[in-house]
Write an enzyme that holds these catalytic residues in place. Structure first.
Site, short mmCIF file in Angstrom:
data_model
loop_
_atom_site.label_atom_id
_atom_site.label_comp_id
_atom_site.label_asym_id
_atom_site.label_seq_id
_atom_site.Cartn_x
_atom_site.Cartn_y
_atom_site.Cartn_z
N ARG A 30 42.57 55.74 55.44
CA ARG A 30 42.35 54.34 55.09
C ARG A 30 42.42 54.24 53.57
O ARG A 30 41.59 54.83 52.87
CB ARG A 30 41.00 53.88 55.63
CG ARG A 30 40.67 52.41 55.37
CD ARG A 30 39.32 52.06 55.99
NE ARG A 30 38.97 50.65 55.78
CZ ARG A 30 38.34 50.19 54.71
NH1 ARG A 30 37.97 51.03 53.74
NH2 ARG A 30 38.06 48.89 54.60
N LYS A 82 37.03 56.08 45.79
CA LYS A 82 35.57 56.09 45.87
C LYS A 82 34.92 56.83 44.72
O LYS A 82 35.56 57.58 43.98
CB LYS A 82 35.13 56.62 47.24
CG LYS A 82 35.43 55.59 48.34
CD LYS A 82 34.85 55.94 49.67
CE LYS A 82 35.10 54.78 50.65
NZ LYS A 82 34.75 55.15 52.03
#
Length: 273
Positions: A253, A219
């Site tokens: 995840r 991210k």
């Protein structure tokens, strides 16, 4: 914290960290890993299972903020992307398949096609029918915090309050607590510093009393911290995953399953023994 049955598998929270592999069947994935070919998506899922993934999460709508500036991807378009993949992946792997959607109609069809977990990035707050739909399906759910506007005064307090609102929606629909997993929504409507703070203060979110999923993989807060493009965020992801596990994450995840399974096993050896 107990046990949650996902498909044919029991997830014993606190015993170890579970790894969820990401299969994006969208042409505009932020991480650049989107696959639009059915056979390639199935092959990716099978490789993730071989690399040690405990779950495969399949999503058909990009989580880029601009996606939600309007009405979002139409349910029919999302179904066309995900249903064939869910059906074939569920038949090809032994681990549970998760459907990453906030739409009740997509969840309904995906579970019928073989998914055994619903991952709702809006925590039941985008589709008014979602809580009742998931309750009727009888499958566990991940409820994520999502507040695109940002502007927090008390980051952890506001995330906690919002997650508890999602839990209340689940309970009112008849979903048992043992079927609920919470996700603080790293990367969703948060600044770089706020994302770092979430990981640093994860034990406070763990104290809510539900299993926690964290998704820092590739991210932008990693890119901003290290000044690296999305293709070079493996080490940053590993650091975030490690500290997430130390803070109490039960599921991570990730995109890079093989590497992160090794990271999780090493972290578990340190913090869970």
């Amino acid at each position: 914290m107990g046990v949650t049955r996902i498909g044919a598998h029991e997830f014993r929270w606190g015993s170890r960290t579970y790894v969820m592999g990401i299969v994006n069947v969208t042409p505009d994935s932020f991480s650049g890993d989107g696959v639009t070919d059915l056979s390639a998506a199935v092959a990716q899922a099978r490789q993730m299972e071989q690399d040690g993934a405990d779950l495969i999460d399949i999503g058909g709508e990009s989580t880029r903020p601009e996606t939600w500036a309007g009405p979002g991807l139409a349910a029919d378009d999302e179904l066309r992307r995900v249903l064939p993949v869910v059906e074939q992946v569920a038949a090809a792997v032994a681990v549970p398949v998760s459907i990453d959607t906030y739409k009740g109609s997509v969840a309904q069809r995906a579970v019928a096609a073989g998914a055994s977990l619903v991952n709702d990035v809006w925590g039941f707050k985008r589709d008014a029918a979602m809580a009742a739909t998931v309750a009727g399906l009888g499958v566990p759910v991940v409820l994520m915090h999502n507040h695109p506007g940002g502007g927090y005064r008390d980051l952890i307090g506001e995330i906690t309050a919002s997650l508890l609102e999602s839990v209340a929606l689940a309970r009112s629909a008849g979903i048992l607590d043992e079927r609920i997993v919470l996700d603080p929504g790293i990367g969703f409507g948060k600044t770089r510093d706020e994302n770092l703070e979430i990981i640093r203060r994860l034990p406070q979110l763990r104290a809510i009393g539900f299993p926690l999923l964290v998704g820092p993989s590739r991210k932008s807060f990693i890119g901003k911290t290290l000044d690296l493009p999305v293709s070079e965020r493996l080490e940053g992801t590993a650091a975030a995953v490690t500290l997430g596990i130390a803070g109490g994450a039960d599921i991570v995840r990730v995109h890079d399953v093989k590497a992160m399974v090794r990271v999780a096993r090493m972290a578990d050896a340190i913090v869970r023994t």
